[in-house]
Design an enzyme around this catalytic site. Sequence first.
Site, PDB file in Angstrom:
ATOM      1  N   ILE A 166      10.468   3.191   6.764  1.00 54.74           N
ATOM      2  CA  ILE A 166       9.086   3.438   7.193  1.00 54.74           C
ATOM      3  C   ILE A 166       8.540   2.251   7.995  1.00 54.74           C
ATOM      4  O   ILE A 166       7.660   2.393   8.827  1.00 54.74           O
ATOM      5  CB  ILE A 166       8.164   3.700   5.971  1.00 54.74           C
ATOM      6  CG1 ILE A 166       8.674   4.886   5.139  1.00 54.74           C
ATOM      7  CG2 ILE A 166       6.728   3.957   6.416  1.00 54.74           C
ATOM      8  CD1 ILE A 166       7.788   5.241   3.946  1.00 54.74           C
ATOM      9  N   SER A 167       9.079   1.054   7.734  1.00 52.83           N
ATOM     10  CA  SER A 167       8.554  -0.161   8.372  1.00 52.83           C
ATOM     11  C   SER A 167       8.502  -0.004   9.888  1.00 52.83           C
ATOM     12  O   SER A 167       9.390   0.585  10.495  1.00 52.83           O
ATOM     13  CB  SER A 167       9.443  -1.361   8.027  1.00 52.83           C
ATOM     14  OG  SER A 167       9.678  -1.439   6.648  1.00 52.83           O
ATOM     15  N   HIS A 176       8.229   6.693  17.732  1.00 55.93           N
ATOM     16  CA  HIS A 176       7.009   6.625  16.926  1.00 55.93           C
ATOM     17  C   HIS A 176       6.078   5.595  17.552  1.00 55.93           C
ATOM     18  O   HIS A 176       5.938   4.488  17.077  1.00 55.93           O
ATOM     19  CB  HIS A 176       7.376   6.204  15.499  1.00 55.93           C
ATOM     20  CG  HIS A 176       6.204   6.201  14.563  1.00 55.93           C
ATOM     21  ND1 HIS A 176       5.342   7.254  14.433  1.00 55.93           N
ATOM     22  CD2 HIS A 176       5.769   5.260  13.689  1.00 55.93           C
ATOM     23  CE1 HIS A 176       4.424   6.962  13.523  1.00 55.93           C
ATOM     24  NE2 HIS A 176       4.658   5.751  13.066  1.00 55.93           N
ATOM     25  N   ASN A 182       0.814  -1.224   0.000  1.00 50.51           N
ATOM     26  CA  ASN A 182       0.000   0.000   0.000  1.00 50.51           C
ATOM     27  C   ASN A 182       0.842   1.267   0.000  1.00 50.51           C
ATOM     28  O   ASN A 182       0.615   2.177  -0.802  1.00 50.51           O
ATOM     29  CB  ASN A 182      -0.919   0.000   1.232  1.00 50.51           C
ATOM     30  CG  ASN A 182      -2.068  -0.969   1.070  1.00 50.51           C
ATOM     31  OD1 ASN A 182      -2.464  -1.302  -0.057  1.00 50.51           O
ATOM     32  ND2 ASN A 182      -2.603  -1.440   2.170  1.00 50.51           N
ATOM     33  N   ILE A 183       1.815   1.333   0.916  1.00 48.24           N
ATOM     34  CA  ILE A 183       2.641   2.547   0.953  1.00 48.24           C
ATOM     35  C   ILE A 183       3.569   2.579  -0.260  1.00 48.24           C
ATOM     36  O   ILE A 183       3.747   3.627  -0.889  1.00 48.24           O
ATOM     37  CB  ILE A 183       3.469   2.655   2.252  1.00 48.24           C
ATOM     38  CG1 ILE A 183       2.548   2.606   3.471  1.00 48.24           C
ATOM     39  CG2 ILE A 183       4.283   3.951   2.264  1.00 48.24           C
ATOM     40  CD1 ILE A 183       3.266   2.708   4.808  1.00 48.24           C
TER      41      ILE A 183
HETATM   42  N1  APR Z   1      11.547  -7.603   0.771  1.00 44.30           N
HETATM   43  C1  APR Z   1      10.754  -6.772   0.101  1.00 44.30           C
HETATM   44  N2  APR Z   1       9.447  -6.623   0.363  1.00 44.30           N
HETATM   45  C2  APR Z   1       8.943  -7.355   1.351  1.00 44.30           C
HETATM   46  C3  APR Z   1       9.708  -8.259   2.108  1.00 44.30           C
HETATM   47  C4  APR Z   1      11.078  -8.372   1.784  1.00 44.30           C
HETATM   48  N3  APR Z   1      11.887  -9.185   2.440  1.00 44.30           N
HETATM   49  N4  APR Z   1       8.897  -8.840   3.007  1.00 44.30           N
HETATM   50  C5  APR Z   1       7.659  -8.332   2.834  1.00 44.30           C
HETATM   51  N5  APR Z   1       7.689  -7.430   1.831  1.00 44.30           N
HETATM   52  C6  APR Z   1       6.589  -6.678   1.251  1.00 44.30           C
HETATM   53  C7  APR Z   1       5.258  -7.417   1.288  1.00 44.30           C
HETATM   54  O1  APR Z   1       5.210  -8.471   0.343  1.00 44.30           O
HETATM   55  C8  APR Z   1       4.282  -6.290   0.990  1.00 44.30           C
HETATM   56  O2  APR Z   1       3.980  -6.178  -0.388  1.00 44.30           O
HETATM   57  O3  APR Z   1       6.309  -5.477   1.933  1.00 44.30           O
HETATM   58  C9  APR Z   1       5.021  -5.045   1.474  1.00 44.30           C
HETATM   59  C10 APR Z   1       4.318  -4.317   2.588  1.00 44.30           C
HETATM   60  O4  APR Z   1       3.163  -3.791   2.041  1.00 44.30           O
HETATM   61  P1  APR Z   1       1.777  -3.773   2.829  1.00 44.30           P
HETATM   62  O5  APR Z   1       1.549  -5.112   3.438  1.00 44.30           O
HETATM   63  O6  APR Z   1       0.741  -3.221   1.922  1.00 44.30           O
HETATM   64  O7  APR Z   1       2.083  -2.750   4.030  1.00 44.30           O
HETATM   65  P2  APR Z   1       2.088  -1.168   3.996  1.00 44.30           P
HETATM   66  O8  APR Z   1       0.748  -0.649   4.388  1.00 44.30           O
HETATM   67  O9  APR Z   1       2.700  -0.684   2.738  1.00 44.30           O
HETATM   68  O10 APR Z   1       3.053  -0.850   5.251  1.00 44.30           O
HETATM   69  C11 APR Z   1       4.397  -1.224   5.237  1.00 44.30           C
HETATM   70  O11 APR Z   1       5.066   0.460   6.806  1.00 44.30           O
HETATM   71  O12 APR Z   1       3.853   1.901   8.181  1.00 44.30           O
HETATM   72  C12 APR Z   1       4.552   0.713   8.092  1.00 44.30           C
HETATM   73  O13 APR Z   1       3.431  -0.605   9.765  1.00 44.30           O
HETATM   74  C13 APR Z   1       3.667  -0.456   8.387  1.00 44.30           C
HETATM   75  O14 APR Z   1       5.483  -1.985   8.656  1.00 44.30           O
HETATM   76  C14 APR Z   1       4.448  -1.571   7.782  1.00 44.30           C
HETATM   77  C15 APR Z   1       5.067  -0.907   6.558  1.00 44.30           C
END
Ligand code: APR
Length: 312
Positions: free
Chosen positions: A122-123, A179, A14-15
């Site tokens: 951001i994670s 945060h 999403n982000i």
């Molecule tokens: N390498 C690359 N991408 C990865 C990996 C990895 N090792 N592991 C997981 N991902 C990807 C997932 O497959 C997913 O598409 O990270 C993406 C995260 O996207 P979303 O689940 O949509 O999460 P999002 O809302 O974007 O938030 C991401 O930011 O604000 C923080 O708490 C939130 O930790 C979360 C992060």
Amino acid sequence: MARRHKIALIGAGNIGGELAAMAARHELGDVVLFDIPEKESLAKGKALDLEQMGSVLPYDAHITGTANWDDCAGADVVIVTAGVPRKPGMSRDDLLGINLKIIRNVADQVRSKCPNAFVIVISNPLDAMVYEMKKVTQFPRERVVGMAGVLDAARFQLFLARELGASVKDVRAMVLGGHGDTMVPVTSYCTCNGIPVRQLIAADKLNAIVERTRQGGGEIVKLMGTSAYYAPAAAAITMAEAYLHDDKRLLPAAAYLDGEYGFSDLYMGVPVIIGGKGVERIVTIELSAEERANLEKSAAAVKELLDASKKL
Ligand code: APR
């Protein structure tokens, strides 16, 4: 000769998708949307959709979806959203175990493939993730920063503006600390076009706004079943833009503290100047006794999180 910048977005969820859209619309450079092999076609699909949007609006950016780290090689900016977002009822800290493993893997790749990048994490849980990124990459602290303060301040500004019946454009606010629920919205530095909001909003209303800001992430998780993405993406793009354009913006961000504010060896939200050298300066501001005490509490919570992650 000037060259196009390359922005690698690690995580095409999403982000990540919003980041790609904003980076393209702001013409920051070419964009690589990276995700794990199971999500590679999603990344490719979003990239193609966004390239097609470019011919409507128009903007000119090459956007690539990939699960191959080689495609991220030499990126100028890396923005990391890889991980699992918060689900309802889950605290940021619950995420620690899962996301720590992911960030270690990502940091390893960033170190070898993007050795000169400015890295924005951001994670969540943010303060632990960005600490780990710096530890594994061994990049200087100028080049590893966490996005939290701009988002938390944006939420604070919005709530203040609505209470004031004033434009959100005129409200400036500062949020320090970790945060999480212990973040410190610093009311003494919040103004509406230079006028301290304390003169304009009654203390009880201001306290309620501070509380809502602290719970701002959770409020959205409750509504959507996942964490926010529009405002977080905008906040990170502001930071990336400040670096790429040497804007020297003064923004709240999670920076590595080495004695500033009396804290060492941790990442926490403080005012920083972001310009072409990355985090060019950590700005020290005076705090009231209460704000200082709240910052100490927040730092203690961050330390606890770091101690927990050191054991994992
Ligand atoms: N390498 C690359 N991408 C990865 C990996 C990895 N090792 N592991 C997981 N991902 C990807 C997932 O497959 C997913 O598409 O990270 C993406 C995260 O996207 P979303 O689940 O949509 O999460 P999002 O809302 O974007 O938030 C991401 O930011 O604000 C923080 O708490 C939130 O930790 C979360 C992060």
